[in-house]
Design an enzyme around this catalytic site. Structure first.
Site, PDB file in Angstrom:
ATOM      1  N   ILE A   1      -3.558  -1.689  -2.744  1.00 36.85           N
ATOM      2  CA  ILE A   1      -3.644  -3.195  -1.852  1.00 36.85           C
ATOM      3  C   ILE A   1      -2.434  -3.270  -0.524  1.00 36.85           C
ATOM      4  O   ILE A   1      -3.294  -3.390   0.539  1.00 36.85           O
ATOM      5  CB  ILE A   1      -3.714  -4.932  -2.201  1.00 36.85           C
TER       6      ILE A   1
ATOM      7  N   LEU B   1       8.841   1.344  -4.531  1.00 34.07           N
ATOM      8  CA  LEU B   1       8.550   2.580  -5.189  1.00 34.07           C
ATOM      9  C   LEU B   1       7.901   2.336  -6.653  1.00 34.07           C
ATOM     10  O   LEU B   1       7.857   3.333  -7.820  1.00 34.07           O
ATOM     11  CB  LEU B   1       8.577   3.713  -5.168  1.00 34.07           C
TER      12      LEU B   1
ATOM     13  N   ILE C   1      13.371  -5.742  -1.996  1.00 31.35           N
ATOM     14  CA  ILE C   1      13.256  -7.169  -2.256  1.00 31.35           C
ATOM     15  C   ILE C   1      14.236  -8.147  -2.401  1.00 31.35           C
ATOM     16  O   ILE C   1      15.020  -9.639  -1.861  1.00 31.35           O
ATOM     17  CB  ILE C   1      11.500  -7.825  -1.726  1.00 31.35           C
TER      18      ILE C   1
ATOM     19  N   ALA D   1       5.638  -6.834  -5.989  1.00 35.11           N
ATOM     20  CA  ALA D   1       5.881  -7.945  -6.699  1.00 35.11           C
ATOM     21  C   ALA D   1       5.085  -7.934  -8.013  1.00 35.11           C
ATOM     22  O   ALA D   1       4.940  -6.010  -8.081  1.00 35.11           O
ATOM     23  CB  ALA D   1       4.508  -9.290  -6.577  1.00 35.11           C
TER      24      ALA D   1
ATOM     25  N   TYR E   1       3.944 -13.600 -15.882  1.00 38.05           N
ATOM     26  CA  TYR E   1       3.265 -13.483 -14.013  1.00 38.05           C
ATOM     27  C   TYR E   1       2.809 -14.372 -13.567  1.00 38.05           C
ATOM     28  O   TYR E   1       3.641 -14.827 -12.552  1.00 38.05           O
ATOM     29  CB  TYR E   1       2.361 -12.269 -14.036  1.00 38.05           C
TER      30      TYR E   1
ATOM     31  N   ASN F   1      -9.364 -10.559  -8.309  1.00 35.02           N
ATOM     32  CA  ASN F   1      -8.862  -9.231  -9.091  1.00 35.02           C
ATOM     33  C   ASN F   1     -10.057  -8.381  -8.654  1.00 35.02           C
ATOM     34  O   ASN F   1     -11.003  -7.969  -7.927  1.00 35.02           O
ATOM     35  CB  ASN F   1      -9.716  -9.351 -10.636  1.00 35.02           C
TER      36      ASN F   1
ATOM     37  N   VAL G   1      -9.305  -3.050 -14.770  1.00 35.45           N
ATOM     38  CA  VAL G   1     -10.291  -2.769 -15.247  1.00 35.45           C
ATOM     39  C   VAL G   1     -11.037  -1.908 -14.678  1.00 35.45           C
ATOM     40  O   VAL G   1     -11.708  -0.874 -15.243  1.00 35.45           O
ATOM     41  CB  VAL G   1     -10.939  -3.890 -16.000  1.00 35.45           C
ATOM     42  N   VAL G   2     -11.455  -2.051 -13.505  1.00 31.77           N
ATOM     43  CA  VAL G   2     -12.572  -0.767 -12.608  1.00 31.77           C
ATOM     44  C   VAL G   2     -12.128   0.412 -12.384  1.00 31.77           C
ATOM     45  O   VAL G   2     -12.945   1.171 -12.558  1.00 31.77           O
ATOM     46  CB  VAL G   2     -13.038  -1.451 -11.407  1.00 31.77           C
TER      47      VAL G   2
HETATM   48  N1  LIG Z   1      -4.511  -5.970  -7.295  1.00 30.74           N
HETATM   49  C1  LIG Z   1      -5.256  -7.320  -7.414  1.00 30.74           C
HETATM   50  O1  LIG Z   1      -6.038  -7.536  -7.967  1.00 30.74           O
HETATM   51  C2  LIG Z   1      -4.392  -8.743  -7.144  1.00 30.74           C
HETATM   52  C3  LIG Z   1      -5.175  -9.082  -7.185  1.00 30.74           C
HETATM   53  C4  LIG Z   1      -4.486 -10.631  -5.991  1.00 30.74           C
HETATM   54  C5  LIG Z   1      -2.896 -10.553  -5.837  1.00 30.74           C
HETATM   55  N2  LIG Z   1      -2.416  -9.228  -6.350  1.00 30.74           N
HETATM   56  C6  LIG Z   1      -1.352  -9.047  -6.085  1.00 30.74           C
HETATM   57  O2  LIG Z   1      -1.431  -8.528  -4.200  1.00 30.74           O
HETATM   58  C7  LIG Z   1       0.057  -7.015  -4.744  1.00 30.74           C
HETATM   59  C8  LIG Z   1      -0.314  -6.604  -4.602  1.00 30.74           C
HETATM   60  O3  LIG Z   1      -0.815  -5.788  -5.481  1.00 30.74           O
HETATM   61  P1  LIG Z   1      -0.876  -4.847  -6.127  1.00 30.74           P
HETATM   62  O4  LIG Z   1      -2.280  -4.559  -7.225  1.00 30.74           O
HETATM   63  O5  LIG Z   1      -1.213  -3.924  -4.442  1.00 30.74           O
HETATM   64  O6  LIG Z   1      -0.139  -3.899  -6.564  1.00 30.74           O
HETATM   65  P2  LIG Z   1       1.108  -2.951  -6.087  1.00 30.74           P
HETATM   66  O7  LIG Z   1       1.775  -2.770  -7.817  1.00 30.74           O
HETATM   67  O8  LIG Z   1       0.010  -1.011  -6.168  1.00 30.74           O
HETATM   68  O9  LIG Z   1       1.839  -3.093  -5.019  1.00 30.74           O
HETATM   69  C9  LIG Z   1       3.144  -4.323  -5.275  1.00 30.74           C
HETATM   70  C10 LIG Z   1       3.895  -3.126  -4.644  1.00 30.74           C
HETATM   71  O10 LIG Z   1       5.113  -3.823  -4.916  1.00 30.74           O
HETATM   72  C11 LIG Z   1       5.925  -3.121  -5.102  1.00 30.74           C
HETATM   73  N3  LIG Z   1       7.326  -3.474  -5.592  1.00 30.74           N
HETATM   74  C12 LIG Z   1       7.870  -4.168  -6.974  1.00 30.74           C
HETATM   75  N4  LIG Z   1       8.396  -4.965  -7.207  1.00 30.74           N
HETATM   76  C13 LIG Z   1       9.212  -4.407  -5.422  1.00 30.74           C
HETATM   77  C14 LIG Z   1      10.509  -4.767  -4.982  1.00 30.74           C
HETATM   78  N5  LIG Z   1      11.727  -5.873  -5.737  1.00 30.74           N
HETATM   79  N6  LIG Z   1      11.199  -4.612  -3.768  1.00 30.74           N
HETATM   80  C15 LIG Z   1      10.230  -4.296  -3.063  1.00 30.74           C
HETATM   81  N7  LIG Z   1       8.993  -3.695  -3.622  1.00 30.74           N
HETATM   82  C16 LIG Z   1       8.501  -3.858  -4.944  1.00 30.74           C
HETATM   83  C17 LIG Z   1       5.799  -1.995  -5.949  1.00 30.74           C
HETATM   84  O11 LIG Z   1       6.242  -0.771  -6.272  1.00 30.74           O
HETATM   85  C18 LIG Z   1       4.481  -1.881  -5.573  1.00 30.74           C
HETATM   86  O12 LIG Z   1       3.975  -0.384  -4.834  1.00 30.74           O
HETATM   87  C19 LIG Z   1       1.282  -8.462  -5.378  1.00 30.74           C
HETATM   88  O13 LIG Z   1       1.560  -9.071  -4.778  1.00 30.74           O
HETATM   89  C20 LIG Z   1      -0.697  -9.075  -6.386  1.00 30.74           C
HETATM   90  O14 LIG Z   1       0.167 -10.154  -7.504  1.00 30.74           O
HETATM   91  C21 LIG Z   1      -3.561  -8.577  -6.817  1.00 30.74           C
END
Ligand SMILES: NC(=O)c1ccc[n+]([C@@H]2O[C@H](COP(=O)([O-])OP(=O)(O)OC[C@H]3O[C@@H](n4cnc5c(N)ncnc54)[C@H](O)[C@@H]3O)[C@@H](O)[C@H]2O)c1
Length: 315
Positions: A12, A33, A58, A81, A147, A176, A190-191
């Site tokens: 995202i 990463l 972070i 995260a 989580y 999602n 899932v998609v």
């Molecule tokens: N994918 C979904 O369906 C969804 C839905 C709602 C909310 N979210 C939230 O959106 C955010 C992004 O999710 P995503 O699906 O893109 O996942 P993602 O894993 O692709 O993105 C999270 C990014 O955070 C980075 N990261 C993790 N720990 C870190 C740290 N300690 N320091 C620096 N970087 C760190 C990871 O390398 C990753 O690039 C998250 O907070 C997730 O909880 C995701």
């Protein structure tokens, strides 16, 4: 504006980065990463607005202190995260450290520089939807996994900084999300997994009975929502949802993608205790406060995602 985007090399995050750069902001991306990929932000590497990509965590408070001191961010979009439910069950410490403690470290810097905080939470904090009215922000939460528990804890800290210090903060709960750049392996959504398996002629494996539903939000709609929350003071101190407003069972999603029942298999659920049986969003508040609503239908989003998986070579 000077903007810090954590998790910007993730699925995202890279879409949020893209839109912020297109809007002419000065952007710093911080990502360790652990799940993101540099190739996700390759497209922007020579963009004049991308001031720096920092490979770092972070959890590194010294790094955060230096970044905030040097660049005096006006907004921090905090997406970094650990996102995987099963990983959080197997190893809650990592998820708690990244999602809760990491958020606290980010908040402390934002407090110092009066930086607006957009905290990316998730629909996974909600208890199941019991009717067809959808989940609004007053719906009960239920931390069914570490989580979700870690996100709820972080949400509370984020809102406490609004109440205790008057810091402009907002908690957003997208449903999602799917689309191009999501990983297609076991750790993906899932998609993405279903589309990849269909393209490879493989079976689609469904955890449990497949009657569980998801409200699927296309990633560009999600990114537009995330960004809007940063630029509007009307959401400060609030929790705001974003979703498509329609849910689909995993059985129906699988059939929509593969169009052949013999290719759909049901396997034992890996974490039935943390499954949320029905997730359907109500995004009325987002419409009222920031005039956000989704634009991309599920069929259009699936088409665009499939096209990306076929052509990107990034899978
Ligand atoms: N994918 C979904 O369906 C969804 C839905 C709602 C909310 N979210 C939230 O959106 C955010 C992004 O999710 P995503 O699906 O893109 O996942 P993602 O894993 O692709 O993105 C999270 C990014 O955070 C980075 N990261 C993790 N720990 C870190 C740290 N300690 N320091 C620096 N970087 C760190 C990871 O390398 C990753 O690039 C998250 O907070 C997730 O909880 C995701």
């Amino acid at each position: 504006m000077n903007i810090l985007l954590t998790g910007g090399a993730g699925f995202i995050g890279r879409w949020v980065a893209k839109q912020l750069l297109e809007e002419g902001h000065q952007l710093w991306i911080l990502d360790n990463l652990s799940n993101g990929r540099e190739v996700n932000i390759e497209e922007f590497k020579d963009h004049p607005g991308l001031k720096q990509f920092i490979k770092g965590s972070i959890l590194d408070e010294t790094l955060l202190t230096d970044l905030f001191q040097e660049n005096k961010y006006e907004i921090c979009y905090h997406l970094a995260a650990s996102i995987n439910v099963q990983d959080s069950i197997d190893d809650p410490r990592t998820t708690f450290n990244n999602d809760t403690i990491g958020t606290f470290y980010v908040l402390e810097q934002c407090r110092r520089y009066n930086t607006k905080v957009v905290f990316m939470s998730t629909c996974m904090v909600y208890d199941r939807s019991l009717d067809n009215l959808g989940i609004n922000e007053l719906h009960p939460t239920k931390p069914a996994s570490p989580y979700a528990g870690a996100k709820v804890a972080a949400e509370n800290m984020v809102l406490s900084y609004y109440h205790a210090y008057g810091l402009p903060t907002v908690v957003i709960r997208p449903f999602n999300t799917y689309g191009p750049f999501q990983k297609t392996g076991g750790e993906g959504g899932v998609v993405a997994i279903f589309l990849k398996n269909q393209l490879n002629g493989m079976d689609l494996n469904i955890y449990g009975e497949g009657t569980q539903t998801r409200d699927l939000l296309f990633v560009e709609d999600c990114a537009r929502f995330v960004i809007a929350a940063g630029f509007s003071s009307s959401v400060d101190g609030e929790i705001v949802n974003a979703g498509l407003g329609q849910d689909i069972s995993i059985n129906d999603l699988a059939f929509e993608i593969v169009k052949d029942k013999s290719k759909i298999k049901h396997v034992k659920h890996i974490h039935p205790q943390s499954e949320i049986q029905k997730l359907l969003s109500d995004s009325t508040k987002a419409k009222q406060l920031i005039d956000w609503e989704p634009k991309v239908s599920l069929s259009e989003g699936l088409r665009r995602t499939k096209e990306w998986i076929e052509t990107s070579g990034l899978i």
